[in-house]
Design a protein around this motif. Sequence first.
Motif, short mmCIF file in Angstrom:
data_model
loop_
_atom_site.label_atom_id
_atom_site.label_comp_id
_atom_site.label_asym_id
_atom_site.label_seq_id
_atom_site.Cartn_x
_atom_site.Cartn_y
_atom_site.Cartn_z
N ASN A 46 37.93 -5.31 109.34
CA ASN A 46 38.02 -4.35 108.25
C ASN A 46 36.94 -3.29 108.49
O ASN A 46 35.76 -3.53 108.22
CB ASN A 46 37.82 -5.03 106.90
CG ASN A 46 38.09 -4.11 105.74
OD1 ASN A 46 37.73 -2.95 105.77
ND2 ASN A 46 38.73 -4.65 104.72
N ASP A 75 36.11 -0.54 107.03
CA ASP A 75 35.37 -0.03 105.87
C ASP A 75 34.23 -0.96 105.48
O ASP A 75 33.10 -0.52 105.22
CB ASP A 75 36.30 0.18 104.68
CG ASP A 75 37.36 1.23 104.95
OD1 ASP A 75 37.06 2.18 105.70
OD2 ASP A 75 38.48 1.09 104.43
N LEU A 76 34.50 -2.25 105.44
CA LEU A 76 33.45 -3.21 105.07
C LEU A 76 32.39 -3.30 106.16
O LEU A 76 31.20 -3.44 105.86
CB LEU A 76 34.07 -4.58 104.79
CG LEU A 76 35.01 -4.65 103.59
CD1 LEU A 76 35.53 -6.07 103.42
CD2 LEU A 76 34.34 -4.17 102.33
N LYS A 116 31.48 -0.83 108.04
CA LYS A 116 30.69 0.40 107.89
C LYS A 116 29.69 0.24 106.75
O LYS A 116 28.53 0.67 106.86
CB LYS A 116 31.63 1.59 107.64
CG LYS A 116 30.92 2.91 107.52
CD LYS A 116 30.29 3.32 108.82
CE LYS A 116 29.68 4.70 108.69
NZ LYS A 116 28.96 5.10 109.87
N MET A 117 30.12 -0.39 105.65
CA MET A 117 29.20 -0.64 104.53
C MET A 117 28.05 -1.53 104.99
O MET A 117 26.89 -1.29 104.65
CB MET A 117 29.94 -1.28 103.36
CG MET A 117 30.86 -0.35 102.63
SD MET A 117 31.71 -1.15 101.26
CE MET A 117 30.33 -1.34 100.12
#
Length: 84
Positions: free
Chosen positions: A26, A28-29, A31-32
């Motif tokens: 994932n 996005d996660l 990147k967080m």
Amino acid sequence: MKIERALDWNKVSDDIRSQLGTIGYNPDLRKMFSNIDKMVSELSKLEVTFRRSGKYSFLDDKVLQINNAINHLEKLILIANLMK
């Protein structure tokens, strides 16, 4: 999970990294997670400066920001696990 100092990040990051591994890829996660890692690096640099004076209370706002980001990421990982 929470951190009090930048040194606590090693244990927390290992735990979050293992949680991220359970949900698959994932971006996005991940990147967080990377952004939180950068925040902790900044905190570490600030801690070096304040370690000399012993006044860690000036860093409380930064630590609170990081802990909020960790909490938010953990919730999103939980949601991703439930959606599997």
